[in-house]
Design a protein around this motif. Structure first.
Motif, PDB file in Angstrom:
ATOM      1  N   GLY A  84      26.440  13.827  15.112  1.00 28.57           N
ATOM      2  CA  GLY A  84      25.629  12.919  14.309  1.00 28.57           C
ATOM      3  C   GLY A  84      25.051  13.603  13.084  1.00 28.57           C
ATOM      4  O   GLY A  84      24.993  13.027  11.994  1.00 28.57           O
ATOM      5  N   LEU A  85      24.625  14.840  13.266  1.00 27.24           N
ATOM      6  CA  LEU A  85      24.048  15.598  12.161  1.00 27.24           C
ATOM      7  C   LEU A  85      25.082  15.884  11.081  1.00 27.24           C
ATOM      8  O   LEU A  85      24.780  15.836   9.884  1.00 27.24           O
ATOM      9  CB  LEU A  85      23.475  16.914  12.693  1.00 27.24           C
ATOM     10  CG  LEU A  85      22.626  17.764  11.738  1.00 27.24           C
ATOM     11  CD1 LEU A  85      21.384  17.010  11.310  1.00 27.24           C
ATOM     12  CD2 LEU A  85      22.261  19.084  12.390  1.00 27.24           C
ATOM     13  N   ALA A  86      26.317  16.158  11.482  1.00 26.43           N
ATOM     14  CA  ALA A  86      27.352  16.549  10.528  1.00 26.43           C
ATOM     15  C   ALA A  86      28.080  15.360   9.921  1.00 26.43           C
ATOM     16  O   ALA A  86      28.427  15.374   8.737  1.00 26.43           O
ATOM     17  CB  ALA A  86      28.359  17.477  11.216  1.00 26.43           C
ATOM     18  N   TYR A  87      28.336  14.314  10.717  1.00 23.19           N
ATOM     19  CA  TYR A  87      29.244  13.263  10.266  1.00 23.19           C
ATOM     20  C   TYR A  87      28.600  11.889  10.114  1.00 23.19           C
ATOM     21  O   TYR A  87      29.253  10.972   9.605  1.00 23.19           O
ATOM     22  CB  TYR A  87      30.410  13.140  11.258  1.00 23.19           C
ATOM     23  CG  TYR A  87      31.135  14.430  11.502  1.00 23.19           C
ATOM     24  CD1 TYR A  87      31.745  15.133  10.462  1.00 23.19           C
ATOM     25  CD2 TYR A  87      31.207  14.973  12.789  1.00 23.19           C
ATOM     26  CE1 TYR A  87      32.407  16.329  10.693  1.00 23.19           C
ATOM     27  CE2 TYR A  87      31.881  16.162  13.029  1.00 23.19           C
ATOM     28  CZ  TYR A  87      32.466  16.834  11.985  1.00 23.19           C
ATOM     29  OH  TYR A  87      33.122  18.023  12.210  1.00 23.19           O
ATOM     30  N   GLU A  91      31.523   8.104  12.095  1.00 22.89           N
ATOM     31  CA  GLU A  91      32.473   9.177  12.372  1.00 22.89           C
ATOM     32  C   GLU A  91      31.974  10.083  13.482  1.00 22.89           C
ATOM     33  O   GLU A  91      32.763  10.581  14.296  1.00 22.89           O
ATOM     34  CB  GLU A  91      32.734   9.996  11.107  1.00 22.89           C
ATOM     35  CG  GLU A  91      33.827  11.036  11.282  1.00 22.89           C
ATOM     36  CD  GLU A  91      34.100  11.843  10.017  1.00 22.89           C
ATOM     37  OE1 GLU A  91      34.977  12.715  10.055  1.00 22.89           O
ATOM     38  OE2 GLU A  91      33.414  11.595   8.987  1.00 22.89           O
ATOM     39  N   GLY A  92      30.681  10.304  13.539  1.00 21.58           N
ATOM     40  CA  GLY A  92      30.135  11.159  14.590  1.00 21.58           C
ATOM     41  C   GLY A  92      30.384  10.600  15.976  1.00 21.58           C
ATOM     42  O   GLY A  92      30.731  11.337  16.904  1.00 21.58           O
ATOM     43  N   VAL A 186      24.356  10.774  19.004  1.00 18.60           N
ATOM     44  CA  VAL A 186      24.735  10.736  17.588  1.00 18.60           C
ATOM     45  C   VAL A 186      23.630  10.115  16.750  1.00 18.60           C
ATOM     46  O   VAL A 186      23.310  10.587  15.651  1.00 18.60           O
ATOM     47  CB  VAL A 186      26.062   9.968  17.413  1.00 18.60           C
ATOM     48  CG1 VAL A 186      26.342   9.709  15.937  1.00 18.60           C
ATOM     49  CG2 VAL A 186      27.217  10.756  18.017  1.00 18.60           C
ATOM     50  N   LEU A 187      23.033   9.048  17.260  1.00 14.90           N
ATOM     51  CA  LEU A 187      21.946   8.402  16.526  1.00 14.90           C
ATOM     52  C   LEU A 187      20.763   9.338  16.341  1.00 14.90           C
ATOM     53  O   LEU A 187      20.142   9.379  15.276  1.00 14.90           O
ATOM     54  CB  LEU A 187      21.495   7.140  17.273  1.00 14.90           C
ATOM     55  CG  LEU A 187      22.438   5.931  17.201  1.00 14.90           C
ATOM     56  CD1 LEU A 187      21.960   4.836  18.136  1.00 14.90           C
ATOM     57  CD2 LEU A 187      22.535   5.405  15.780  1.00 14.90           C
ATOM     58  N   LEU A 188      20.449  10.101  17.383  1.00 13.90           N
ATOM     59  CA  LEU A 188      19.342  11.055  17.259  1.00 13.90           C
ATOM     60  C   LEU A 188      19.675  12.132  16.236  1.00 13.90           C
ATOM     61  O   LEU A 188      18.823  12.531  15.445  1.00 13.90           O
ATOM     62  CB  LEU A 188      19.039  11.678  18.625  1.00 13.90           C
ATOM     63  CG  LEU A 188      18.445  10.719  19.667  1.00 13.90           C
ATOM     64  CD1 LEU A 188      18.324  11.412  21.017  1.00 13.90           C
ATOM     65  CD2 LEU A 188      17.090  10.206  19.206  1.00 13.90           C
ATOM     66  N   GLY A 189      20.908  12.623  16.257  1.00 13.24           N
ATOM     67  CA  GLY A 189      21.302  13.639  15.291  1.00 13.24           C
ATOM     68  C   GLY A 189      21.310  13.122  13.869  1.00 13.24           C
ATOM     69  O   GLY A 189      20.753  13.735  12.958  1.00 13.24           O
ATOM     70  N   SER A 190      21.893  11.983  13.652  1.00 17.73           N
ATOM     71  CA  SER A 190      21.938  11.427  12.300  1.00 17.73           C
ATOM     72  C   SER A 190      20.567  10.941  11.859  1.00 17.73           C
ATOM     73  O   SER A 190      20.246  10.941  10.674  1.00 17.73           O
ATOM     74  CB  SER A 190      22.947  10.275  12.239  1.00 17.73           C
ATOM     75  OG  SER A 190      22.552   9.232  13.116  1.00 17.73           O
TER      76      SER A 190
END
Length: 238
Positions: A84-87, A91-92, A186-190
């Motif tokens: 999530g942080l990267a994409y 996409e994540g 992913v949501l937490l990362g993004s």
């Protein structure tokens, strides 16, 4: 000449092989998990958004590293957070779903090679009943257990591998059952990257919904499993 079925081939496996394969399987899983936790390069890769965003190369590195991470039973939330942080969200989610599924399938086939003959030989009727349930309803069984908020993904991979279920229902249930938790990570990362509070709230809501749905499926599967027995009793002459 007729070809022996799978059960016959497993029963013909030598006792030494049936003893050594489970030891090798478990030993590699434990050693791999300890090694994965202590490889600085792997942690650096998952933490480096610049490296992971480096075109096709970066994405292939993520898939390889995250698949290994998930194959040894390490928390996929870490890899999902990195995705999530990267994409970003779209996409994540795709990347961590693909990576976690590859890791689960690797564990499935590793258990089938190393533990199926031992389980059939040592656990007897107890394993036979569990194997029958998983083989008859492979998709709903794995989907239900994947959606539950408790339990170990690694143990579920091993359980699927030692059973007689086919791999395609296992893969389909793994993709769908793992999607809510993958999306939460992913949501937490993004959300941290773009500072979007609503994404963290939505992630928590998805986790609760997936847990409730998992428990509902589990209850339905148990009722379905009891129905033939109930019908059989009702049809017996008084």
């Amino acid at each position: 000449m007729e070809q022996p079925d799978r059960a016959t081939r497993l029963s013909d496996t030598s006792p030494v092989t049936r003893f050594l394969r489970p030891l090798l399987m478990l030993g590699l899983l434990v050693a791999g998990a300890l090694l994965m936790r202590n490889i600085p390069a792997l942690h650096h890769m998952l933490d480096s958004t610049v490296l992971l965003r480096d075109g096709v190369k970066g994405r292939m590195m993520f898939l390889a590293g995250a698949s290994l991470w998930c194959a040894f039973g390490l928390p996929r939330q870490v890899a999902g957070f990195a995705a999530g942080l990267a994409y970003g969200v779209g996409e994540g989610t795709l990347m961590i779903t693909l990576a976690s599924t590859l890791g689960c399938v690797a564990g499935f086939f590793w258990a089938r090679w190393g533990g199926q003959a031992w389980a059939r030989a040592r656990l007897g009727t107890r394993f036979a009943r569990l194997d029958a349930m998983l083989s008859q309803q492979p998709f709903i069984s794995i989907l239900t257990l994947r959606l539950l908020p408790v339990g170990s993904a690694l143990l579920l991979n091993l359980l699927g591998g030692v059973s007689g279920m086919k791999v395609l229902p296992f893969i389909a249930a793994t993709v769908l059952g793992g999607l809510p938790q993958n999306l939460v990570a992913v949501l937490l990362g993004s959300g941290i990257r773009v500072d979007a509070t609503w994404q963290a709230v939505l992630g928590g809501g998805l986790f609760i919904v997936s847990a409730l749905f998992g428990m509902w499926l589990w209850r339905k599967a148990r009722i379905t499993a009891l129905m033939p027995e109930s019908q059989e009793k009702s049809e017996r002459p008084v």
